[in-house]
Design a protein around this motif. Structure first.
Motif, mmCIF file in Angstrom:
data_model
loop_
_atom_site.group_PDB
_atom_site.id
_atom_site.type_symbol
_atom_site.label_atom_id
_atom_site.label_comp_id
_atom_site.label_asym_id
_atom_site.label_seq_id
_atom_site.Cartn_x
_atom_site.Cartn_y
_atom_site.Cartn_z
ATOM 1 N N SER A 9 82.112 -52.092 -63.481
ATOM 2 C CA SER A 9 83.193 -52.679 -62.686
ATOM 3 C C SER A 9 83.534 -54.095 -63.136
ATOM 4 O O SER A 9 84.624 -54.605 -62.880
ATOM 5 N N SER A 10 82.590 -54.761 -63.824
ATOM 6 C CA SER A 10 82.803 -56.126 -64.280
ATOM 7 C C SER A 10 81.873 -56.406 -65.449
ATOM 8 O O SER A 10 80.844 -55.740 -65.618
ATOM 9 N N ASN A 11 82.215 -57.383 -66.253
ATOM 10 C CA ASN A 11 81.334 -57.768 -67.364
ATOM 11 C C ASN A 11 80.573 -59.052 -67.078
ATOM 12 O O ASN A 11 80.013 -59.673 -67.981
ATOM 13 N N PHE A 13 79.587 -62.220 -63.588
ATOM 14 C CA PHE A 13 79.700 -62.650 -62.191
ATOM 15 C C PHE A 13 79.873 -64.167 -62.141
ATOM 16 O O PHE A 13 79.540 -64.888 -63.094
ATOM 17 N N ASP A 14 80.412 -64.614 -61.036
ATOM 18 C CA ASP A 14 80.628 -66.047 -60.836
ATOM 19 C C ASP A 14 79.370 -66.698 -60.279
ATOM 20 O O ASP A 14 78.726 -66.173 -59.372
ATOM 21 N N PHE A 19 81.279 -68.659 -64.998
ATOM 22 C CA PHE A 19 81.298 -67.204 -65.055
ATOM 23 C C PHE A 19 80.213 -66.766 -66.031
ATOM 24 O O PHE A 19 80.248 -67.114 -67.209
ATOM 25 N N HIS A 21 78.360 -64.085 -68.169
ATOM 26 C CA HIS A 21 78.579 -62.787 -68.801
ATOM 27 C C HIS A 21 77.261 -62.010 -68.868
ATOM 28 O O HIS A 21 76.230 -62.556 -69.268
#
Length: 273
Positions: A9-11, A13-14, A19, A21
């Protein structure tokens, strides 16, 4: 029940203003795993385990630089067209063989300065390098990259349209070649670990098997991959590199073990009459 591996869903997170990776995190864990495993094997050879961290302090940045330079040379068309593009690892692009060559060269420099038995040390490092490569490949999953051709197999990997190469937009699931390599790397690492611990293979024979074994699998992998690459005689550039290194690694292993076999004969011939 799903009949494929879903895309992430994502590569990343914050984390506050940053950010993070997943690809970068995988490299951090890969390095830590390689250091831990190499410490264990080097201690078993009677060496100082703290030397491994000293080698890593030079070998890791040298490996990153080597991996980026290999990418720049072999995938020059994807390098950003600005003065810092050649080193822009944050935009992707690290070549495995360049990373290995750079890291090993940096490590050997440290070992030479310390007067350490280099062949024995790199044999002890070989399994850890493979484990690190396996962990690093997890990052390819989060980046949706380095996959093979379309497949309907239950373990086919879903790739979002934006990440599909030209000519493959109509396909949804692809061979997860990075997963195949992960499995192979872990299996080969286990074999090499056992050889370091229990066999009488002459150093650096285990490292030579690492070169031949990893490169041999890459021949198969390069035949499956469909990501953009430069071609020579109709085959991907890294296919030819893999073939060359497989032969070189096998020849290197044979040479080191032949030298071992000739030692008793040499010793006998030097005995007094």
């Amino acid at each position: 029940m799903l009949s494929y591996i879903p895309s992430p869903s994502s590569n990343g997170f914050d984390l506050g203003p940053l950010f993070i990776h997943y690809y970068g995190l995988c490299y951090v864990f890969a390095i830590l795993a390689a250091i831990g495993l190499t410490r264990r094997l080097w201690r078993g050879e009677g060496g100082d385990p703290d030397l491994v961290q000293e080698v890593a302090l030079v070998g890791v940045p040298a490996g990153i630089l080597g991996g980026r330079l290999y990418h720049d040379i072999t995938s020059w068309s994807t390098v950003p067209h600005n003065w810092w593009g050649w080193i822009a690892i944050w935009e992707g692009g690290l070549g495995t063989w360049g990373g290995i060559a750079g890291g090993v060269a940096g490590g050997i420099w440290v070992l030479h300065r310390r007067g350490v038995n280099i062949p024995v040390f790199i044999d002890a490092a070989a399994p850890g390098l493979l484990v690190a490569q396996a962990i690093g490949r997890i990052g390819n999953y989060f980046n949706q990259e380095l996959f093979g051709g379309p497949t309907k197999l239950p373990w086919g990997l879903e790739i979002e349209p934006v990440h599909r190469p030209p000519g493959y937009l109509a396909y949804a699931t692809f061979n997860p070649t990075f997963l195949y390599e992960m499995i192979w790397n872990v299996a080969l690492a286990a074999v090499l670990f056992a050889l370091v611990r229990r066999s009488n293979i002459r150093a650096p024979g285990v490292f030579a098997l690492y070169v031949a074994g990893y490169s041999g699998f890459r021949i198969f992998e390069e035949l499956l991959r469909v990501d953009p690459a430069h071609h020579i005689l109709g085959m991907r550039l890294n296919f030819w590199v893999a073939c060359l290194l497989t032969l070189a690694g096998a020849a290197w292993f044979a040479y080191t073990q032949r030298a071992r076999a000739s030692e008793p004969e040499a010793e006998l011939s030097s005995s007094p009459a």
